[in-house]
Design an enzyme around this catalytic site. Structure first.
Site, mmCIF file in Angstrom:
data_model
loop_
_atom_site.group_PDB
_atom_site.id
_atom_site.type_symbol
_atom_site.label_atom_id
_atom_site.label_comp_id
_atom_site.label_asym_id
_atom_site.label_seq_id
_atom_site.Cartn_x
_atom_site.Cartn_y
_atom_site.Cartn_z
ATOM 1 N N ASP A 45 0.847 -1.200 0.000
ATOM 2 C CA ASP A 45 0.000 0.000 0.000
ATOM 3 C C ASP A 45 0.882 1.250 0.000
ATOM 4 O OD1 ASP A 45 0.872 -0.076 2.619
ATOM 5 O OD2 ASP A 45 -1.109 0.151 3.525
ATOM 6 N N SER A 46 2.202 1.047 0.069
ATOM 7 C CA SER A 46 3.155 2.141 -0.154
ATOM 8 C C SER A 46 2.903 2.797 -1.501
ATOM 9 C CB SER A 46 4.592 1.618 -0.082
ATOM 10 O OG SER A 46 4.755 0.487 -0.909
ATOM 11 N N ASP A 84 -1.122 -6.289 -0.285
ATOM 12 C CA ASP A 84 -1.086 -5.626 1.020
ATOM 13 C C ASP A 84 -2.476 -5.100 1.354
ATOM 14 O OD1 ASP A 84 0.031 -4.561 3.274
ATOM 15 O OD2 ASP A 84 1.139 -2.967 2.246
ATOM 16 N N LYS A 114 -0.964 -9.397 3.020
ATOM 17 C CA LYS A 114 -0.212 -8.913 4.188
ATOM 18 C C LYS A 114 -1.147 -8.088 5.064
ATOM 19 C CE LYS A 114 3.084 -5.609 3.970
ATOM 20 N NZ LYS A 114 2.471 -4.569 4.855
ATOM 21 N N GLU A 116 -1.125 -5.641 8.629
ATOM 22 C CA GLU A 116 -0.323 -4.936 9.635
ATOM 23 C C GLU A 116 -0.884 -5.179 11.033
ATOM 24 O OE1 GLU A 116 0.338 -0.778 8.947
ATOM 25 O OE2 GLU A 116 1.013 -1.099 6.885
ATOM 26 N N GLU A 183 9.474 -4.151 10.628
ATOM 27 C CA GLU A 183 9.891 -2.851 10.083
ATOM 28 C C GLU A 183 10.476 -1.937 11.167
ATOM 29 O OE1 GLU A 183 7.138 -1.060 7.367
ATOM 30 O OE2 GLU A 183 8.195 0.865 7.362
HETATM 31 O O1 KIV Z 1 3.524 -1.049 1.761
HETATM 32 C C1 KIV Z 1 4.638 -1.585 1.609
HETATM 33 O O2 KIV Z 1 5.278 -1.471 0.560
HETATM 34 C C2 KIV Z 1 5.163 -2.374 2.715
HETATM 35 C C3 KIV Z 1 6.544 -2.933 2.629
HETATM 36 C C4 KIV Z 1 7.591 -1.945 2.413
HETATM 37 C C5 KIV Z 1 6.835 -3.821 3.772
HETATM 38 O O3 KIV Z 1 4.473 -2.556 3.665
#
Ligand code: KIV
Length: 270
Positions: A45-46, A84, A114, A116, A183
Site C-alpha cells: 500500500d506504499s 497488502d 499482508k 499490519e 519494520e
Molecule cells: O507497503 C509496503 O510497501 C510495505 C513494505 C515496504 C513492507 O508494507
C-alpha cells in the site's frame, strides 16, 4: 521455471537461504523483477505514497490495490505475489477482512495477503488463514498506525516496546501467518525474533539478521524524486535521473527538428 509457492518460502528459511523481496505496482516493473529472479513481489500500500504522492498510506482503497495487484500478476511468471491489505479493509470486522482478503486472491490473482499488526490483529490473521488464504504479518513500525505512533520512527528501543514487539511476533506466528515483515526495529531485536520464530522474518530497516529483506522498488532504483530516503534504503540506480535526461533530449530533438528522423517515418509503396 518453477513457480514459487508459500511452502517454498517457508523452506527457504529451513534451508538457511535468504529471501529477497521487492514491491511492485505495475506490469512492466513486475516483469523485470520476476525475470531478475525475485522470489516474492509485494504489492504494497506504499503505492499511495510512492506512486500517487499521498503523505501516508491511509487513503489507499481496496479497489486501487486490486487494480495494481492485477497489473503485477500479469507481469510475473514465477514470483509469489503478496497483496497488502489497505487501511479499513480488515479492521472493522472479521467478515469484511475475510471478504477483502478473498478479493486479493479472486480478483487480483495474488497468492497471499499482508496484514499490519500483531496481538491486536491475531483474530483477523486467524480468520483469513482459516479460509486458506496465506497471511504475511507486519510488526514493528506499521505505517497504517502512523497517527497513534506519531510518526515514522524506529520501534522497539525501550524495554517495554521490545516486550510488545516480541509478543506481537509470537502471536502472529501462532495465529497462522506464513511469514512476517519486521519494520524499523534495532537489528538485535529483529535477530532475536528471527531465532525464536519458525516462520521467515522479512526485515525493512531491521538490520541483517532477518531471514529476508524487503525494499520499496522506487527507493531502490531512485524513482522517488529528490526526497531524502530513509537510512535503511540502499539505492542501486538513479532511474529518475535517466528519465529526466532522456526527456530533456527528446524535448531538444523535437524543438530543434531532429525527431522524427527518416528512420522513424513510414514509406508509401509506389
Ligand atoms: O507497503 C509496503 O510497501 C510495505 C513494505 C515496504 C513492507 O508494507
Amino acid at each position: 521455471m518453477k513457480k514459487i509457492t508459500v511452502p517454498d518460502i517457508i523452506d527457504m528459511k529451513r534451508q538457511g537461504r535468504k529471501i529477497p523481496v521487492l514491491t511492485a505496482y505495475s506490469c512492466p516493473i513486475a516483469r523485470i523483477l520476476d525475470q531478475a529472479g525475485i522470489p516474492i513481489i509485494m504489492v504494497g500500500d506504499s503505492l499511495g505514497m510512492v506512486e500517487v504522492g499521498y503523505d501516508t498510506t491511509l487513503p489507499v482503497t481496496m479497489d486501487e490495490m486490486i487494480y495494481h495487484t492485477r497489473a503485477v500478476v500479469k507481469g510475473r511468471k514465477r514470483a509469489l505475489v503478496v497483496g497488502d491489505m489497505p487501511f479499513l479493509s480488515y479492521q472493522v470486522g472479521l467478515d469484511e477482512a475475510r471478504r477483502n482478503a478473498g478479493r486479493f486472491i479472486k480478483e487480483g490473482g495474488a497468492e497471499a495477503v499482508k496484514v499490519e499488526g500483531g496481538v491486536r490483529m491475531a483474530e483477523v490473521i486467524r480468520a483469513i488463514v482459516d479460509m486458506d488464504v496465506p497471511v504475511m504479518g507486519h510488526i514493528g513500525l506499521t505505517p497504517q498506525s502512523i497517527h497513534r505512533k506519531g510518526g515514522y520512527r524506529v520501534q522497539g528501543t525501550t524495554e517495554e516496546e521490545r516486550r510488545v514487539i516480541l509478543q506481537d511476533a509470537k502471536t502472529v506466528e501462532e495465529a497462522g501467518a506464513f511469514s512476517v515483515v519486521i519494520e524499523c526495529v534495532p537489528p538485535d531485536l529483529a535477530g532475536e525474533i528471527t531465532q525464536i520464530l519458525s516462520i521467515p522474518t522479512i526485515g525493512i530497516g531491521a538490520g541483517p539478521h532477518t531471514d529476508g529483506q524487503v525494499l520499496v522498488i522506487n527507493d531502490l532504483i531512485g524513482l522517488n524524486g529528490e526526497e531524502k530516503t530513509p537510512r535503511f534504503v540502499k539505492r542501486y540506480a538513479n532511474i529518475g535521473k535517466l528519465i529526466a535526461s532522456s526527456v530533456e533530449e527528446y524535448i531538444k530533438d523535437v524543438t530543434e527538428g531532429r525527431f522524427p528522423a527518416d528512420e522513424h517515418c513510414y514509406r508509401t509503396q509506389r
